[in-house]
Design a protein around this motif. Structure first.
Motif, PDB file in Angstrom:
ATOM      1  N   MET A 256      26.230  32.416 131.292  1.00 26.84           N
ATOM      2  CA  MET A 256      25.097  33.468 131.182  1.00 26.84           C
ATOM      3  C   MET A 256      24.551  33.541 129.998  1.00 26.84           C
ATOM      4  SD  MET A 256      25.002  34.408 134.584  1.00 26.84           S
ATOM      5  CE  MET A 256      23.878  36.140 134.189  1.00 26.84           C
ATOM      6  N   LEU A 257      23.170  33.654 129.788  1.00 25.57           N
ATOM      7  CA  LEU A 257      22.576  33.567 128.516  1.00 25.57           C
ATOM      8  C   LEU A 257      22.498  35.000 128.155  1.00 25.57           C
ATOM      9  CD1 LEU A 257      20.227  30.488 128.317  1.00 25.57           C
ATOM     10  CD2 LEU A 257      22.320  30.590 127.540  1.00 25.57           C
ATOM     11  N   LYS A 258      22.454  35.609 127.006  1.00 22.56           N
ATOM     12  CA  LYS A 258      22.112  36.869 126.534  1.00 22.56           C
ATOM     13  C   LYS A 258      21.145  36.698 125.503  1.00 22.56           C
ATOM     14  CE  LYS A 258      26.761  38.500 127.558  1.00 22.56           C
ATOM     15  NZ  LYS A 258      28.164  39.304 127.028  1.00 22.56           N
ATOM     16  N   GLY A 259      20.441  38.056 125.363  1.00 18.12           N
ATOM     17  CA  GLY A 259      19.412  38.414 124.249  1.00 18.12           C
ATOM     18  C   GLY A 259      17.859  38.581 125.083  1.00 18.12           C
ATOM     19  N   SER A 260      16.995  38.569 124.362  1.00 21.89           N
ATOM     20  CA  SER A 260      15.734  38.781 124.728  1.00 21.89           C
ATOM     21  C   SER A 260      15.258  37.580 125.571  1.00 21.89           C
ATOM     22  CB  SER A 260      14.566  38.996 123.627  1.00 21.89           C
ATOM     23  OG  SER A 260      14.558  37.873 122.681  1.00 21.89           O
ATOM     24  N   VAL A 261      14.006  37.615 126.317  1.00 18.94           N
ATOM     25  CA  VAL A 261      13.520  36.622 126.794  1.00 18.94           C
ATOM     26  C   VAL A 261      13.285  35.076 126.176  1.00 18.94           C
ATOM     27  CG1 VAL A 261      11.871  35.871 128.294  1.00 18.94           C
ATOM     28  CG2 VAL A 261      12.553  38.107 128.644  1.00 18.94           C
ATOM     29  N   ASN A 262      12.693  35.382 125.056  1.00 16.55           N
ATOM     30  CA  ASN A 262      12.410  34.394 124.115  1.00 16.55           C
ATOM     31  C   ASN A 262      13.669  33.710 123.623  1.00 16.55           C
ATOM     32  OD1 ASN A 262       9.429  34.794 124.189  1.00 16.55           O
ATOM     33  ND2 ASN A 262       9.452  36.188 122.634  1.00 16.55           N
ATOM     34  N   GLU A 263      14.749  34.705 123.332  1.00 15.14           N
ATOM     35  CA  GLU A 263      15.893  34.269 122.711  1.00 15.14           C
ATOM     36  C   GLU A 263      16.725  33.401 123.649  1.00 15.14           C
ATOM     37  OE1 GLU A 263      17.066  37.379 119.298  1.00 15.14           O
ATOM     38  OE2 GLU A 263      17.606  37.877 121.622  1.00 15.14           O
TER      39      GLU A 263
ATOM     40  N   ALA B 261      15.196  31.835 126.282  1.00 16.72           N
ATOM     41  CA  ALA B 261      14.169  30.461 126.659  1.00 16.72           C
ATOM     42  C   ALA B 261      14.867  29.674 125.628  1.00 16.72           C
ATOM     43  CB  ALA B 261      12.986  30.949 126.623  1.00 16.72           C
ATOM     44  N   SER B 262      14.870  29.987 124.221  1.00 18.33           N
ATOM     45  CA  SER B 262      14.929  28.939 123.041  1.00 18.33           C
ATOM     46  C   SER B 262      16.411  28.443 123.475  1.00 18.33           C
ATOM     47  CB  SER B 262      14.929  29.775 121.700  1.00 18.33           C
ATOM     48  OG  SER B 262      15.161  29.016 120.762  1.00 18.33           O
ATOM     49  N   SER B 263      17.559  29.483 123.538  1.00 18.51           N
ATOM     50  CA  SER B 263      18.860  28.908 123.911  1.00 18.51           C
ATOM     51  C   SER B 263      18.757  27.840 125.164  1.00 18.51           C
ATOM     52  CB  SER B 263      19.909  29.988 123.977  1.00 18.51           C
ATOM     53  OG  SER B 263      20.966  29.567 124.361  1.00 18.51           O
ATOM     54  N   LEU B 264      18.100  28.118 126.058  1.00 16.54           N
ATOM     55  CA  LEU B 264      17.959  27.268 127.390  1.00 16.54           C
ATOM     56  C   LEU B 264      17.436  26.043 126.983  1.00 16.54           C
ATOM     57  CD1 LEU B 264      18.809  26.659 130.289  1.00 16.54           C
ATOM     58  CD2 LEU B 264      16.249  27.783 130.616  1.00 16.54           C
ATOM     59  N   ILE B 265      16.575  25.827 126.391  1.00  7.69           N
ATOM     60  CA  ILE B 265      15.783  24.758 125.747  1.00  7.69           C
ATOM     61  C   ILE B 265      16.748  23.765 124.704  1.00  7.69           C
ATOM     62  CG2 ILE B 265      13.841  23.567 124.621  1.00  7.69           C
ATOM     63  CD1 ILE B 265      12.068  25.824 125.355  1.00  7.69           C
ATOM     64  N   SER B 266      17.319  24.491 123.865  1.00  6.40           N
ATOM     65  CA  SER B 266      18.302  23.911 123.075  1.00  6.40           C
ATOM     66  C   SER B 266      19.483  23.159 123.810  1.00  6.40           C
ATOM     67  CB  SER B 266      18.987  24.702 121.871  1.00  6.40           C
ATOM     68  OG  SER B 266      19.782  24.281 121.210  1.00  6.40           O
ATOM     69  N   ARG B 267      20.038  23.857 124.762  1.00  2.00           N
ATOM     70  CA  ARG B 267      21.191  23.311 125.448  1.00  2.00           C
ATOM     71  C   ARG B 267      20.647  22.062 126.234  1.00  2.00           C
ATOM     72  NH1 ARG B 267      24.818  27.456 126.211  1.00  2.00           N
ATOM     73  NH2 ARG B 267      25.178  28.730 124.293  1.00  2.00           N
ATOM     74  N   LEU B 268      19.384  22.226 127.043  1.00  2.48           N
ATOM     75  CA  LEU B 268      19.010  21.198 127.768  1.00  2.48           C
ATOM     76  C   LEU B 268      18.535  19.842 126.845  1.00  2.48           C
ATOM     77  CD1 LEU B 268      16.331  23.011 130.238  1.00  2.48           C
ATOM     78  CD2 LEU B 268      18.801  22.013 130.684  1.00  2.48           C
ATOM     79  N   LYS B 269      18.200  20.169 125.615  1.00  3.21           N
ATOM     80  CA  LYS B 269      18.016  18.929 124.756  1.00  3.21           C
ATOM     81  C   LYS B 269      19.281  18.356 124.479  1.00  3.21           C
ATOM     82  CE  LYS B 269      13.791  20.204 122.731  1.00  3.21           C
ATOM     83  NZ  LYS B 269      13.006  20.797 121.728  1.00  3.21           N
ATOM     84  N   GLU B 270      20.388  18.902 124.457  1.00  2.00           N
ATOM     85  CA  GLU B 270      21.758  18.496 123.991  1.00  2.00           C
ATOM     86  C   GLU B 270      22.112  17.473 125.277  1.00  2.00           C
ATOM     87  OE1 GLU B 270      24.297  21.744 123.364  1.00  2.00           O
ATOM     88  OE2 GLU B 270      23.314  22.594 121.424  1.00  2.00           O
ATOM     89  N   LYS B 271      21.813  18.071 126.240  1.00  2.00           N
ATOM     90  CA  LYS B 271      22.318  17.236 127.330  1.00  2.00           C
ATOM     91  C   LYS B 271      21.260  16.029 127.767  1.00  2.00           C
ATOM     92  CE  LYS B 271      25.294  21.111 129.322  1.00  2.00           C
ATOM     93  NZ  LYS B 271      26.622  20.248 129.156  1.00  2.00           N
ATOM     94  N   HIS B 272      20.292  16.184 127.089  1.00  2.00           N
ATOM     95  CA  HIS B 272      19.255  15.069 127.091  1.00  2.00           C
ATOM     96  C   HIS B 272      18.455  15.258 128.395  1.00  2.00           C
ATOM     97  CE1 HIS B 272      20.794  12.863 123.710  1.00  2.00           C
ATOM     98  NE2 HIS B 272      22.179  13.008 124.128  1.00  2.00           N
ATOM     99  N   VAL B 273      18.533  16.456 128.834  1.00  2.00           N
ATOM    100  CA  VAL B 273      17.484  16.747 130.086  1.00  2.00           C
ATOM    101  C   VAL B 273      16.233  16.714 129.833  1.00  2.00           C
ATOM    102  CG1 VAL B 273      17.043  18.319 131.865  1.00  2.00           C
ATOM    103  CG2 VAL B 273      19.533  17.831 131.229  1.00  2.00           C
ATOM    104  N   LEU B 274      15.841  17.196 128.493  1.00  2.00           N
ATOM    105  CA  LEU B 274      14.400  17.319 128.019  1.00  2.00           C
ATOM    106  C   LEU B 274      14.398  16.352 126.591  1.00  2.00           C
ATOM    107  CD1 LEU B 274      14.091  20.900 127.903  1.00  2.00           C
ATOM    108  CD2 LEU B 274      12.955  19.464 129.606  1.00  2.00           C
TER     109      LEU B 274
END
Length: 261
Positions: free
Chosen positions: A239-246, A248-261
């Protein structure tokens, strides 16, 4: 009007487990139940019976002798007759061989105005047996039925689609497979339970329904299960925590780490 309902005794899938070594079902201690979709098919037939005096409802299944317990449940719900197709020759049947046996049983039973069945059984989920039986009997078939109205010599049904439904008029005799949204199956009443155990269940083997052992069971099954297995559990979610922007930024970062994006 005479209605025949095809039913099946199935293992309660909430209790089914897979042997991790053999990859087979562990059946010991697993309770058997009336297939849920078939209960809806039986309720549909009983509703027509309630609204049309003189209508009779019979149930038929293929299975081992203990399937008679499930048939008595159907009698206790309101069915008038029960038929069990039981023979060692029927063992190991796939949908092709099963439909051959059931169709032969229906021919032995005699003319009917309509055949109802559940959309599919919860132990196989193929949704093939109903249409195959109709094909073998040369009957029109409507699948995924969510509403039924009896109108003289025809049935007017709603066939469920992904984004709505279509209305279909079908002449009797015919075969319908129904979905759970059609109705809510009734409970067995005490007096009907007592009455159900006084009624005789007709049992037919391969000779009774004029089938050669080569035409049924494993001998006539082109499909065989190679193995069954339980998929390995997935990892825990995060579960991600923080504001919507935070977040979203964390989700994008994780997806890039897994080479999904």
């Amino acid at each position: 009007m005479k209605i025949l309902v095809c039913v099946k005794q199935v293992p309660d899938t909430n209790e089914v487990k897979i042997d991790p070594v053999k990859g087979t079902l562990i059946r010991e201690g697993v309770p058997s139940i009336l297939n849920p979709d078939d209960a809806n098919a039986l309720e549909a037939a009983l509703t027509i019976k309630d609204d049309n005096p003189g209508t009779t409802v019979a149930v038929m299944t293929m299975g081992p002798p203990q399937a008679s317990v499930m048939l008595r449940e159907c009698l206790a719900m309101g069915a008038d007759e029960a038929y069990l197709l039981s023979d060692r020759a029927f063992g190991g049947a796939d949908t092709c061989a099963t439909s051959t046996t059931i169709a032969a049983g229906i021919k032995k039973f005699g003319p009917v105005d309509a055949i109802f069945a559940g959309r599919q059984a919860i132990d196989g989920d193929t949704a093939q047996v109903g249409p195959q039986v109709a094909e073998r009997l040369g009957l029109p078939v409507v699948t995924y039925v969510q509403n039924i109205k009896f109108d003289g010599n025809k049935l007017v049904v709603q066939r469920q689609l992904e984004n709505g439904y279509e209305v279909v008029e079908v002449q009797v005799p015919c075969l319908l497979t129904v979905v759970k949204e059609l109705n809510e199956p009734r409970y067995m009443s005490i007096y009907r339970i007592v009455d159900a155990y006084k009624k005789e269940i007709t049992v037919w083997n391969h000779e009774d329904i004029s089938l050669d052992p080569k035409e049924c069971g494993l001998n006539a099954s082109p499909t065989q299960v190679f193995r069954s297995f339980t998929p390995p559990p997935k990892g825990k979610g995060e579960m991600l925590k923080g504001s919507v922007n935070e977040m979203a930024s964390s989700l994008i970062s994780r997806l890039k780490e897994k080479h999904v994006l």
